[in-house]
Enzyme design. Sequence first.
Site, mmCIF file in Angstrom:
data_model
loop_
_atom_site.group_PDB
_atom_site.id
_atom_site.type_symbol
_atom_site.label_atom_id
_atom_site.label_comp_id
_atom_site.label_asym_id
_atom_site.label_seq_id
_atom_site.Cartn_x
_atom_site.Cartn_y
_atom_site.Cartn_z
ATOM 1 N N HIS A 73 30.332 22.161 -83.818
ATOM 2 C CA HIS A 73 29.080 21.538 -84.286
ATOM 3 C C HIS A 73 28.956 20.081 -83.830
ATOM 4 O O HIS A 73 27.881 19.620 -83.476
ATOM 5 C CB HIS A 73 28.994 21.617 -85.813
ATOM 6 C CG HIS A 73 30.200 21.082 -86.505
ATOM 7 N ND1 HIS A 73 31.415 21.747 -86.494
ATOM 8 C CD2 HIS A 73 30.402 19.946 -87.220
ATOM 9 C CE1 HIS A 73 32.300 21.049 -87.172
ATOM 10 N NE2 HIS A 73 31.719 19.946 -87.619
ATOM 11 N N THR A 83 36.212 14.398 -81.276
ATOM 12 C CA THR A 83 37.141 13.488 -80.598
ATOM 13 C C THR A 83 37.648 14.032 -79.274
ATOM 14 O O THR A 83 38.276 13.301 -78.501
ATOM 15 C CB THR A 83 38.401 13.275 -81.467
ATOM 16 O OG1 THR A 83 39.002 14.559 -81.684
ATOM 17 C CG2 THR A 83 38.072 12.625 -82.798
ATOM 18 N N GLY A 84 37.474 15.318 -79.049
ATOM 19 C CA GLY A 84 38.073 15.980 -77.893
ATOM 20 C C GLY A 84 39.478 16.494 -78.182
ATOM 21 O O GLY A 84 40.013 17.320 -77.448
ATOM 22 N N GLY A 135 41.002 18.222 -80.945
ATOM 23 C CA GLY A 135 41.233 19.585 -81.428
ATOM 24 C C GLY A 135 41.019 20.610 -80.326
ATOM 25 O O GLY A 135 41.830 21.538 -80.162
ATOM 26 N N HIS A 137 45.660 13.475 -60.424
ATOM 27 C CA HIS A 137 47.085 13.508 -60.783
ATOM 28 C C HIS A 137 47.485 14.749 -61.571
ATOM 29 O O HIS A 137 48.621 15.198 -61.459
ATOM 30 C CB HIS A 137 47.443 12.277 -61.632
ATOM 31 C CG HIS A 137 47.447 11.000 -60.850
ATOM 32 N ND1 HIS A 137 48.023 9.844 -61.308
ATOM 33 C CD2 HIS A 137 46.932 10.695 -59.630
ATOM 34 C CE1 HIS A 137 47.873 8.876 -60.411
ATOM 35 N NE2 HIS A 137 47.199 9.370 -59.383
ATOM 36 N N ASN A 138 46.569 15.274 -62.386
ATOM 37 C CA ASN A 138 46.954 16.347 -63.319
ATOM 38 C C ASN A 138 46.285 17.685 -63.033
ATOM 39 O O ASN A 138 46.534 18.655 -63.748
ATOM 40 C CB ASN A 138 46.640 15.936 -64.764
ATOM 41 C CG ASN A 138 47.120 14.542 -65.104
ATOM 42 O OD1 ASN A 138 46.322 13.652 -65.396
ATOM 43 N ND2 ASN A 138 48.419 14.328 -65.040
ATOM 44 N N ARG A 180 31.624 12.264 -80.112
ATOM 45 C CA ARG A 180 31.317 11.163 -81.039
ATOM 46 C C ARG A 180 31.641 9.800 -80.454
ATOM 47 O O ARG A 180 31.403 8.774 -81.098
ATOM 48 C CB ARG A 180 32.075 11.378 -82.363
ATOM 49 C CG ARG A 180 31.500 12.540 -83.169
ATOM 50 C CD ARG A 180 32.196 12.748 -84.494
ATOM 51 N NE ARG A 180 31.504 13.792 -85.263
ATOM 52 C CZ ARG A 180 32.099 14.625 -86.105
ATOM 53 N NH1 ARG A 180 33.414 14.555 -86.300
ATOM 54 N NH2 ARG A 180 31.402 15.536 -86.757
ATOM 55 N N ARG A 225 53.194 14.643 -54.590
ATOM 56 C CA ARG A 225 54.158 14.474 -55.691
ATOM 57 C C ARG A 225 53.596 14.983 -57.024
ATOM 58 O O ARG A 225 54.340 15.390 -57.906
ATOM 59 C CB ARG A 225 54.582 13.012 -55.816
ATOM 60 C CG ARG A 225 53.478 12.061 -56.258
ATOM 61 C CD ARG A 225 53.926 10.613 -56.197
ATOM 62 N NE ARG A 225 52.937 9.692 -56.753
ATOM 63 C CZ ARG A 225 51.841 9.290 -56.120
ATOM 64 N NH1 ARG A 225 51.575 9.744 -54.901
ATOM 65 N NH2 ARG A 225 51.004 8.444 -56.696
ATOM 66 N N ARG A 241 54.965 17.712 -60.321
ATOM 67 C CA ARG A 241 54.892 17.343 -61.737
ATOM 68 C C ARG A 241 54.061 18.346 -62.533
ATOM 69 O O ARG A 241 54.426 18.728 -63.657
ATOM 70 C CB ARG A 241 54.304 15.930 -61.866
ATOM 71 C CG ARG A 241 55.239 14.897 -61.265
ATOM 72 C CD ARG A 241 54.593 13.550 -61.071
ATOM 73 N NE ARG A 241 55.517 12.648 -60.378
ATOM 74 C CZ ARG A 241 55.163 11.465 -59.876
ATOM 75 N NH1 ARG A 241 53.919 11.036 -59.978
ATOM 76 N NH2 ARG A 241 56.058 10.716 -59.273
#
Length: 149
Positions: A11, A69-70, A72, A100-101, A111, A134, A138
């Site tokens: 929501h 908040t991102g 959860g 990188h990820n 919010r 590299r 990782r």
Amino acid sequence: MAERIPIASDHAGFALKESLKARLTALGFEVQDLGTSSEASTDYPDYAHPLAEEVSTGEVMRGVLICGTGLGMSYAANRHAHVRAAVAWNPEVAALARQHNNANVLVLPARFVTPVEAEAILQAWLDTPFDGGRHERRVEKIELEGDSQ
Ligand code: RB5
């Protein structure tokens, strides 16, 4: 054929999901809306898991999750093998999450970003390739760690 991108929110992220859906459609993607469908209170894992499963199994390359908040959404999505869900609060973080990820799920904190900021974050994540090199090693170690537990 247009790339299918699933998007889901709870929501708290509903309004932002609606605006980013329009943006993704305008960019030529086939948007798959996995809910929620209103601002009525919901539980974010109910939306994170189905989307993460699609990414995990390779049905889609990438997806977008939104909650307050991102956090959860990212916790739930990152329980799935091969899913790297990154919370990004500005375009620089989104670009680094790709470089990188190799983040295959973008998670937006509704919010804490404006719709205009969210569009810029989304664009950076969509446009930025993985650097490999590299970083490949990782990223591979993330999965190895999980497998050995
Ligand atoms: C909902 O109030 C809020 O807890 C949720 O959107 C999210 O921020 C959780 O991590």
